[in-house]
Scaffold this motif. Structure first.
Motif, PDB file in Angstrom:
ATOM      1  N   SER A 121     -47.404  47.751  55.631  1.00 20.67           N
ATOM      2  CA  SER A 121     -48.474  49.225  56.755  1.00 20.67           C
ATOM      3  C   SER A 121     -47.629  49.668  55.088  1.00 20.67           C
ATOM      4  O   SER A 121     -47.793  51.031  54.745  1.00 20.67           O
ATOM      5  CB  SER A 121     -47.092  49.497  57.420  1.00 20.67           C
ATOM      6  N   ALA A 280     -53.433  51.801  62.053  1.00 18.96           N
ATOM      7  CA  ALA A 280     -52.833  52.063  62.898  1.00 18.96           C
ATOM      8  C   ALA A 280     -52.138  51.189  64.092  1.00 18.96           C
ATOM      9  O   ALA A 280     -50.884  51.846  64.017  1.00 18.96           O
ATOM     10  CB  ALA A 280     -53.547  53.239  63.834  1.00 18.96           C
ATOM     11  N   ILE A 283     -49.177  50.041  61.736  1.00 17.73           N
ATOM     12  CA  ILE A 283     -48.114  50.850  61.786  1.00 17.73           C
ATOM     13  C   ILE A 283     -47.490  50.649  63.310  1.00 17.73           C
ATOM     14  O   ILE A 283     -46.212  50.664  63.201  1.00 17.73           O
ATOM     15  CB  ILE A 283     -48.813  51.958  61.265  1.00 17.73           C
ATOM     16  N   MET A 299     -50.369  59.272  65.278  1.00 17.64           N
ATOM     17  CA  MET A 299     -50.637  59.373  64.679  1.00 17.64           C
ATOM     18  C   MET A 299     -51.348  60.143  63.779  1.00 17.64           C
ATOM     19  O   MET A 299     -53.145  60.759  64.023  1.00 17.64           O
ATOM     20  CB  MET A 299     -50.929  57.959  63.760  1.00 17.64           C
ATOM     21  N   ILE A 301     -53.405  60.956  60.518  1.00 18.82           N
ATOM     22  CA  ILE A 301     -54.286  59.646  59.609  1.00 18.82           C
ATOM     23  C   ILE A 301     -55.232  60.122  59.063  1.00 18.82           C
ATOM     24  O   ILE A 301     -56.660  61.223  59.247  1.00 18.82           O
ATOM     25  CB  ILE A 301     -54.213  58.055  60.268  1.00 18.82           C
ATOM     26  N   LEU A 311     -51.520  57.361  55.923  1.00 18.07           N
ATOM     27  CA  LEU A 311     -50.698  57.725  57.085  1.00 18.07           C
ATOM     28  C   LEU A 311     -50.546  59.164  56.779  1.00 18.07           C
ATOM     29  O   LEU A 311     -49.861  59.078  56.124  1.00 18.07           O
ATOM     30  CB  LEU A 311     -49.809  57.079  57.420  1.00 18.07           C
TER      31      LEU A 311
END
Length: 349
Positions: A121, A280, A283, A299, A301, A311
């Motif tokens: 990530s 995603a 993460i 999230m 993004i 992110l």
């Protein structure tokens, strides 16, 4: 009552159920999903719970009944527990029940550090550091543009954007006010006044892709589902209002279909969507290993001019209403159905 699923709400939302005044929570979708899955949703708030039982609203046979039931074996937390007292009570309840998304307000800097330590990530993270006077000076030396944002707020509250405009002049955006042009010392004093000793972080600005001259990012709903695995339930674009530096709908942003945004920038919509979903999921899986109760996040993004994925932040209580704005009704429903599928999976274990 082995099929009862607890749904923990803020007190205001809970009290609004019978009046159909539940704010952003579309309670009918929880009811529909639970009934289709053969489960009984039981709505609660912390104030009316003890370590043994809860007074709440049980939805059965198309109506609500006020009941006192034992603490459900599985609870989906949608309440914002910010006070020390409510946090302690929720943690105590989690010792006797499987509470998923128990802690749903996460310190942004802590999330950054967790993901920085993850090989899967870290590539998606823009540079960030805790706000201090020294670090503000470092940021002004290193970056042409950066954000100063609270580590524990949501919907874009309290965010400053700082950009250099040459000759030691800085442009500072704050709230709905027009940007200020300040010299370096004035900018430092203004930022420090707004931070006012609170917990803030500094994050390098991502040069976001634009739509009609306005920056945009994406809200990606990532949830655990029927088999306990992470999946992407939906993606919606958020475009900043004219002259604004945040894309949040609560700050005047506009919801736009993500494929429309991708196409406008020359990105292949299918390819770019798949890349965003993959990022995603990586993460979410990284964070889920470190925060076991994490199961339902939104999230933010960003995509830069070159199509790189970044992110911006992780929201532990996704409000989901962007899908309603876009009339993506099936996706909107699935964001409520998926936690119910996960709850049924936890019950079966």
């Amino acid at each position: 009552m082995s099929n009862v699923i607890g749904i923990l709400l803020d007190r205001k939302t809970y009290l609004g159920i019978l009046r159909k005044q539940t704010g952003y929570e579309h309670i009918d979708y929880y009811n529909q999903a639970a009934v289709e899955l053969g489960m009984t949703p039981f709505y609660m708030c912390l104030k009316h719970m003890t370590m043994k039982s809860a007074l709440g609203l049980s939805y059965e046979n198309n109506k609500y009944t006020l009941k006192r039931l034992p603490i459900p074996k599985v609870i989906h937390n949608r309440a914002m527990t910010l006070s020390a007292v409510s946090l302690k009570k929720l943690k105590d309840i989690a010792k006797i029940s499987q509470v998923f998304n128990g802690q749903n307000r996460h310190d942004k800097l802590l999330i950054h550090r967790m993901l920085r330590a993850s090989a899967n990530s870290s590539a998606f993270l823009p540079p960030a550091m805790r706000y201090t006077s020294d670090n503000l000076g470092k940021a002004m030396n290193r970056y042409e543009s950066f954000f100063v944002k609270p580590t524990n707020s949501s919907v874009g509250k309290g965010v400053l954007k700082v950009s250099v405009i040459g000759n030691l002049l800085w442009q500072v955006w704050w709230g709905k006010q027009p940007p200020r042009q300040l010299d370096e010392q004035q900018a430092i004093a203004f930022i420090d006044e707004k931070v006012n000793g609170q917990s803030y972080l500094i994050q390098k600005t991502i040069p976001l892709a634009m739509y009609k001259g306005r920056p945009y990012d994406l809200r990606v709903s990532v949830q655990r589902g029927a088999k306990g695995l992470w999946g992407v339930t939906g993606i919606a674009g958020k475009v900043a209002a004219n002259g604004r530096h945040v894309t949040n709908l609560a700050r005047g942003g506009e919801a736009v279909i993500c494929e429309k945004l991708f196409y406008s920038n020359g990105f292949d919509p299918l390819v770019k969507r798949a890349q965003v979903e993959e990022a995603a999921l990586q993460i979410a899986e990284s964070l889920g290993q470190q925060i076991p109760s994490l199961s339902d996040v939104g999230m933010d993004i960003g995509i830069d001019h070159h199509g790189e994925i970044w992110l911006i932040e992780v929201n532990g209580r996704d409000q989901r209403y962007q899908y309603k704005h876009l009339k993506l009704n099936k996706t909107f429903y699935r964001t409520y159905e998926t936690p119910m599928l996960y709850a049924k999976y936890l019950l079966s274990k």
